[in-house]
Motif scaffolding. Sequence first.
Motif, short mmCIF file in Angstrom:
data_model
loop_
_atom_site.label_atom_id
_atom_site.label_comp_id
_atom_site.label_asym_id
_atom_site.label_seq_id
_atom_site.Cartn_x
_atom_site.Cartn_y
_atom_site.Cartn_z
N ILE A 194 13.89 -1.80 1.66
CA ILE A 194 14.63 -0.91 2.56
C ILE A 194 13.79 -0.64 3.80
CG2 ILE A 194 15.70 1.37 2.77
CD1 ILE A 194 15.96 1.38 -0.30
N PRO A 195 14.31 -0.82 5.01
CA PRO A 195 13.55 -0.48 6.21
C PRO A 195 13.10 0.98 6.17
CG PRO A 195 15.52 -1.72 6.78
CD PRO A 195 15.65 -1.37 5.33
N TYR A 196 11.84 1.20 6.51
CA TYR A 196 11.33 2.57 6.45
C TYR A 196 12.09 3.50 7.38
CZ TYR A 196 8.30 6.54 6.07
OH TYR A 196 7.84 7.81 5.85
N SER A 197 12.58 2.97 8.47
CA SER A 197 13.33 3.79 9.42
C SER A 197 14.57 4.40 8.79
CB SER A 197 13.72 2.97 10.65
OG SER A 197 14.53 1.85 10.27
N LYS A 233 7.73 -1.79 8.57
CA LYS A 233 7.36 -1.66 7.17
C LYS A 233 8.61 -1.49 6.31
CE LYS A 233 2.88 0.36 8.35
NZ LYS A 233 2.99 0.04 9.78
N LEU A 234 8.53 -2.01 5.09
CA LEU A 234 9.65 -1.95 4.15
C LEU A 234 9.27 -1.09 2.95
CD1 LEU A 234 10.69 -5.72 4.09
CD2 LEU A 234 11.64 -3.90 5.53
N VAL A 235 10.18 -0.24 2.54
CA VAL A 235 9.99 0.56 1.35
C VAL A 235 10.56 -0.19 0.16
CG1 VAL A 235 10.64 2.72 0.19
CG2 VAL A 235 10.07 2.73 2.63
N VAL A 236 9.80 -0.23 -0.94
CA VAL A 236 10.33 -0.77 -2.19
C VAL A 236 11.17 0.33 -2.83
CG1 VAL A 236 9.79 -1.86 -4.40
CG2 VAL A 236 8.25 -2.16 -2.45
N ARG A 237 12.41 0.02 -3.10
CA ARG A 237 13.45 0.99 -3.47
C ARG A 237 12.95 2.12 -4.38
NH1 ARG A 237 17.79 -2.33 -5.45
NH2 ARG A 237 16.36 -2.84 -7.11
N PRO A 238 12.92 3.38 -3.87
CA PRO A 238 12.70 4.54 -4.74
C PRO A 238 14.03 5.10 -5.24
CG PRO A 238 12.56 5.24 -2.47
CD PRO A 238 12.88 3.76 -2.44
N THR A 239 15.07 4.85 -4.46
CA THR A 239 16.46 5.19 -4.73
C THR A 239 17.23 4.56 -3.58
OG1 THR A 239 18.04 7.00 -5.15
CG2 THR A 239 16.34 7.41 -3.50
N SER A 240 18.55 4.55 -3.62
CA SER A 240 19.28 3.68 -2.68
C SER A 240 20.22 4.39 -1.71
CB SER A 240 20.07 2.62 -3.47
OG SER A 240 19.22 1.80 -4.21
N ALA A 271 6.17 3.13 -2.29
CA ALA A 271 5.40 1.88 -2.19
C ALA A 271 5.94 1.14 -0.97
CB ALA A 271 5.57 1.03 -3.44
N VAL A 272 5.05 0.73 -0.06
CA VAL A 272 5.45 0.18 1.23
C VAL A 272 4.91 -1.23 1.40
CG1 VAL A 272 5.35 0.52 3.73
CG2 VAL A 272 5.47 2.50 2.21
N VAL A 273 5.79 -2.16 1.78
CA VAL A 273 5.40 -3.54 2.05
C VAL A 273 4.97 -3.64 3.51
CG1 VAL A 273 6.13 -5.95 2.04
CG2 VAL A 273 7.08 -4.36 0.36
N THR A 274 3.76 -4.18 3.73
CA THR A 274 3.24 -4.28 5.10
C THR A 274 3.07 -5.72 5.56
OG1 THR A 274 0.98 -4.16 4.24
CG2 THR A 274 2.03 -2.09 4.89
N ILE A 275 2.98 -6.67 4.61
CA ILE A 275 2.78 -8.08 4.96
C ILE A 275 3.78 -8.93 4.21
CG2 ILE A 275 1.20 -10.05 4.77
CD1 ILE A 275 -1.10 -8.16 5.19
N GLY A 276 4.40 -9.88 4.88
CA GLY A 276 5.30 -10.83 4.24
C GLY A 276 5.11 -12.20 4.85
N GLY A 277 5.02 -13.23 4.02
CA GLY A 277 4.83 -14.58 4.52
C GLY A 277 3.52 -14.77 5.24
N ARG A 312 0.85 -1.18 0.00
CA ARG A 312 0.00 0.00 0.00
C ARG A 312 0.88 1.23 0.00
NH1 ARG A 312 -1.38 1.99 5.50
NH2 ARG A 312 -0.20 0.80 7.01
N VAL A 313 0.33 2.34 -0.44
CA VAL A 313 1.11 3.57 -0.55
C VAL A 313 0.44 4.61 0.33
CG1 VAL A 313 2.12 5.23 -2.12
CG2 VAL A 313 1.63 2.93 -2.89
N PRO A 314 0.77 4.65 1.61
CA PRO A 314 0.08 5.53 2.54
C PRO A 314 0.68 6.92 2.56
CG PRO A 314 1.66 4.19 3.71
CD PRO A 314 1.76 3.81 2.26
#
Length: 548
Positions: A136-139, A169-176, A156-162, A6-8
């Motif tokens: 990438i960890p949101y922190s 929450k994990l960010v899907v790489r916008p830049t590194s 774009a943020v990952v909130t659920i895994g497995g 989700r993209v909050p």
Amino acid sequence: MVVSLRVPSLGSLFAPSKLFSPQIIRQNRCQPLRRRVPYAAFSAHSAASSPPETEDRVDGNKTRAKPDQVITPRSQDFNAWYLDVIANAELADYGPVRGTMVIRPYGYAIWEAIQDYLNVKFKETGHSNMYFPQFIPYSFLEKEASHVEGFSPELAVVTIGGGKELEEKLVVRPTSETIVNHMFTQWIHSYRDLPLLVNQWANVTRWEMRTKLFLRTLEFLWQEGHTAHATPEEAEKEALQMIDVYTKFAYEQAAIPVIAGRKSNIERFAGALKTYTIEGMMGDRKALQAGTSHNLGQNFSRAFETQFTDENGQRQHVWQTSWAISTRFVGGIIMTHGDDAGLMLPPKIAPTQVVIVPIWKKEEERVGVLSAASSVKEVLQSAGIKVKLDDSDQRTPGWKFNFWEMKGVPLRIEIGPRDVSSGSVVISRRDVPGKQGKVFGISMEPSNLEAYVKDKLDEIQSSLLARATSFRDSNIVDVSTYDELKAAISSGKWARGPWSASDADELRVKEETGATIRCFPFEQPQGLKACLMTGNPAEEVAIFAKSY
């Protein structure tokens, strides 16, 4: 593994909220690009309350030309023309998720040509390729305030895994920059570890609200370089060196006469001290930011405590840079050189530089024509020329001419029975339409043919650059007042004038004209100047333009 995205909005990132399940996402497939059908509905939370739009849409009454039809003229509808070229030249198509892009083999081959050149240059300047994770960890983003503020609407943020909600929450790489610094902190200890020069070829996710194939998509491909240095002077030298690499690539390979310069404070990269850019003028006279290089100073090294022990035994924060070029450059090539017949590729980045079209009417002519065509292909291939022999018999020669013109192949060689008898070929240039670009009676003798083809490919490369340069220069207006700037922008041109006004004044220009400062060019005129907005002394001129 099931992953929910989700993209909050930034304020709601850690607030309790309902997470959608993959099972309730509508999975309607998008229609292929050539049909110009709007994307199917897709349910997702976003930083803005409305769903993403796409500039690829057109009015319901308009339909794109089908592959066998003439494409929309550039002068009639530039956006429709651009999409027609992408579809008919088989460069890309829509992905099943709104805003995503499938890069087709021919489009990817252009990207590979960009990669091939830049990889050599990166290694010549001491950089090594590697890879960083896309999660990438949101922190990490929170550690650099301006960085998270700048990218928050696009995350774009990952909130659920497995099947379980993640602890963080994990960010899907916008830049590194953030994850790079986390690793640099573990690798850099002493001045002997510096400079550290790395590059990665990767994909990036930015949840854009308005998308356009190659130019702005939810996911795109790029390279991003990251370096760490012991002194600010070394970092500045690196940032300038890499924008120079991009500039030379644009001129010498892509035949795009970009203007290199420094971004304004408002336009610079989030978290950078300085951002350098190359700006290209597209065929509709809009600007395209085609590559950037950032002097990050110590902003990220202080946030992540990336330090080293100097020669005097003192702990210091490293000085850093980052720089990138992406698949949007493919869009820039299309919009700079293409015409109403389709794509037009500079030879140095063309996947196919020469196409051979054999022509025969009678079956007894077929063997001799194809034998001669194969010989010509072998001669050119052995000379290092990228050549394609179109010996298919499902299409007429005329259809093949139009098809390979649409694909932007720089040279076409035609071989018929008479040519076989005379030991010669007919050669046509893609950049010179009609009879003017066609030359008869070119000898098939290997050394003569090889020399002629190489010479013509060089001519085409130079001609495309000269044409684009003339177009750019004729559409830049020098201005000395704000009224002149507004007049230039309203006429669709770029405005170049002295500037020393405030950030508020710069925003005013954007609000009133739709134009932004593209850059303060490295090449500056000499002499005293007065700011076009305030009349105060100005040390530099800036270029203003509407942009993609």
